[in-house]
Design a protein around this motif. Sequence first.
Motif, PDB file in Angstrom:
ATOM      1  N   TRP A 123       3.026 -43.803 -46.021  1.00 11.87           N
ATOM      2  CA  TRP A 123       3.846 -43.387 -45.004  1.00 11.87           C
ATOM      3  C   TRP A 123       4.178 -44.303 -43.797  1.00 11.87           C
ATOM      4  CZ3 TRP A 123       2.649 -42.690 -39.848  1.00 11.87           C
ATOM      5  CH2 TRP A 123       1.430 -42.409 -39.625  1.00 11.87           C
ATOM      6  N   PRO A 124       2.915 -45.110 -43.536  1.00 10.77           N
ATOM      7  CA  PRO A 124       3.237 -45.911 -42.391  1.00 10.77           C
ATOM      8  C   PRO A 124       3.850 -47.411 -42.878  1.00 10.77           C
ATOM      9  CG  PRO A 124       0.871 -46.151 -43.153  1.00 10.77           C
ATOM     10  CD  PRO A 124       1.689 -45.357 -43.691  1.00 10.77           C
ATOM     11  N   PRO A 126       6.966 -48.170 -43.879  1.00 10.50           N
ATOM     12  CA  PRO A 126       8.214 -48.224 -43.129  1.00 10.50           C
ATOM     13  C   PRO A 126       8.292 -48.760 -41.757  1.00 10.50           C
ATOM     14  CG  PRO A 126       8.345 -46.516 -44.857  1.00 10.50           C
ATOM     15  CD  PRO A 126       6.987 -46.858 -44.367  1.00 10.50           C
ATOM     16  N   LEU A 127       7.390 -48.032 -40.998  1.00  7.86           N
ATOM     17  CA  LEU A 127       7.344 -48.278 -39.502  1.00  7.86           C
ATOM     18  C   LEU A 127       6.936 -49.796 -39.141  1.00  7.86           C
ATOM     19  CD1 LEU A 127       7.275 -47.649 -36.475  1.00  7.86           C
ATOM     20  CD2 LEU A 127       4.871 -46.628 -36.919  1.00  7.86           C
ATOM     21  N   PHE A 128       5.796 -50.017 -40.249  1.00  8.49           N
ATOM     22  CA  PHE A 128       5.268 -51.495 -40.089  1.00  8.49           C
ATOM     23  C   PHE A 128       6.233 -52.411 -40.280  1.00  8.49           C
ATOM     24  CE2 PHE A 128       0.753 -49.748 -41.160  1.00  8.49           C
ATOM     25  CZ  PHE A 128       0.494 -49.378 -39.758  1.00  8.49           C
ATOM     26  N   LEU A 130       9.686 -52.397 -39.924  1.00  8.96           N
ATOM     27  CA  LEU A 130      10.529 -52.365 -38.938  1.00  8.96           C
ATOM     28  C   LEU A 130       9.808 -53.042 -37.643  1.00  8.96           C
ATOM     29  CD1 LEU A 130      12.085 -48.693 -38.959  1.00  8.96           C
ATOM     30  CD2 LEU A 130      13.183 -50.669 -39.470  1.00  8.96           C
ATOM     31  N   LEU A 131       8.523 -52.931 -37.411  1.00  7.53           N
ATOM     32  CA  LEU A 131       8.077 -53.511 -36.334  1.00  7.53           C
ATOM     33  C   LEU A 131       7.792 -55.029 -36.698  1.00  7.53           C
ATOM     34  CD1 LEU A 131       5.113 -51.192 -35.479  1.00  7.53           C
ATOM     35  CD2 LEU A 131       7.108 -51.523 -33.993  1.00  7.53           C
ATOM     36  N   MET A 170       1.616 -56.950 -39.286  1.00  7.66           N
ATOM     37  CA  MET A 170       2.702 -56.015 -39.761  1.00  7.66           C
ATOM     38  C   MET A 170       3.088 -56.574 -41.154  1.00  7.66           C
ATOM     39  SD  MET A 170       2.922 -53.744 -37.555  1.00  7.66           S
ATOM     40  CE  MET A 170       1.108 -54.120 -37.107  1.00  7.66           C
ATOM     41  N   CYS A 231      -5.712 -50.774 -41.411  1.00  8.04           N
ATOM     42  CA  CYS A 231      -4.864 -51.070 -40.545  1.00  8.04           C
ATOM     43  C   CYS A 231      -5.600 -50.474 -39.081  1.00  8.04           C
ATOM     44  CB  CYS A 231      -3.535 -50.464 -40.572  1.00  8.04           C
ATOM     45  SG  CYS A 231      -2.743 -50.760 -42.100  1.00  8.04           S
ATOM     46  N   GLU A 398      -7.002 -44.137 -39.527  1.00  6.04           N
ATOM     47  CA  GLU A 398      -5.958 -44.025 -40.625  1.00  6.04           C
ATOM     48  C   GLU A 398      -6.290 -43.259 -41.746  1.00  6.04           C
ATOM     49  OE1 GLU A 398      -4.561 -47.763 -41.907  1.00  6.04           O
ATOM     50  OE2 GLU A 398      -3.067 -46.822 -43.492  1.00  6.04           O
TER      51      GLU A 398
END
Length: 399
Positions: A123-124, A126-128, A130-131, A170, A231, A398
Amino acid sequence: MGGSCCGPGAHPVHLWPPHFAFPDHHPWDLGPHSGPALLVSLASEVQDLHLAQRKEMASGFSKGPTLGLLPDVPSLMETLSYSYCYVGIMTGPFFRYRTYLDWLEQPFPGAVPSLRPLLRRAWPAPLFGLLFLLSSHLFPLEAVREDAFYARPLPARLFYMIPVFFAFRMRFYVAWIAAECGCIAAGFGAYPVAAKARAGGGPTLQCPPPSSPEKAASLEYDYETIRNIDCYGTDFCVRVRDGMRYWNMTVQWWLAQYIYKSAPARSYVLRSAWTMLLSAYWHGLHPGYYLSFLTIPLCLAAEGRLESALRGRLSAGGQKAWDWVHWFLKMRAYDYMCMGFVLLSWADTLRYWASIYFCIHFLALAALGLGLALGGGSPSRRKAASQPASLAPEKLREE
């Protein structure tokens, strides 16, 4: 578990070039698969098997199955199948032959969960991702190679290494989470929680296999064996020393097992320097790798001496403040070292470091000198009771 660093386990590494010793390597590349690391580990596992067999023959009686020991010596075809297993062939994680064999011989693979652990792990990402895209767009690495960059004021040059290292983290978070998810989707590296598996090494406690599908389904499993990145731990652990353990965790186990333990020195800092030197060679021949990796032992020595000299003398509130300052400096040290890792060349790395006056090197030397003056002990002799784990509560970890 593991094995000796001498004998046959020490030689296959010389049969392949370093991971990134290729002319078209880009600093963001993740490199080819870890075939040499797999074969070094396999050689050590075979050596352990031979030693166990000799001890068994000398004692005259047969023992039960030993934790992590191979049942027999793999054939050539089995060795090739292990070396080129599709799981982890591009980006890892590293895994032992015993882990690979346990995966092939799972008695009830249908009982091993994969979907929920995969979603929980993925789950994390996609956020990573984008960052990474945002930070690398706003703060491109190529800007550091331009003359105009060095006309900027000192605070701007100092700050720039922070988003560069952020983008670096990232990208690798996404890559390694994806690699772990590939393993989880295949049920690779799953062991019962009771086995207390650790990254790279596998189970640390004997756990008998289930005798029926029902018993297998009733067990709780984890994928710690193939966990390659923590992470939260990477970002929020306090020490440089601990940050190394949370990054590329399966390879860190390999380095500790086969390089650190065989180092021609007894000192923790000198052993770490030996390990970092070989790790730099493993990455390639670019000078930036050596400049970065060989800065780590200096930071380890500095933080160890100064912490043992001062932290224990502080009140509880003072120790908490110390940990926050230590964490801040740890992150800046990794920012600083990352610049050598991504700039690669001797000229570009030293040009950037000189533009910020080699601040981390001088700060580490000052901390080391102060720690020595105050009678601080070596990092390997620090008491475990004085070691902070992280800056935030465990429940925020995490997963």
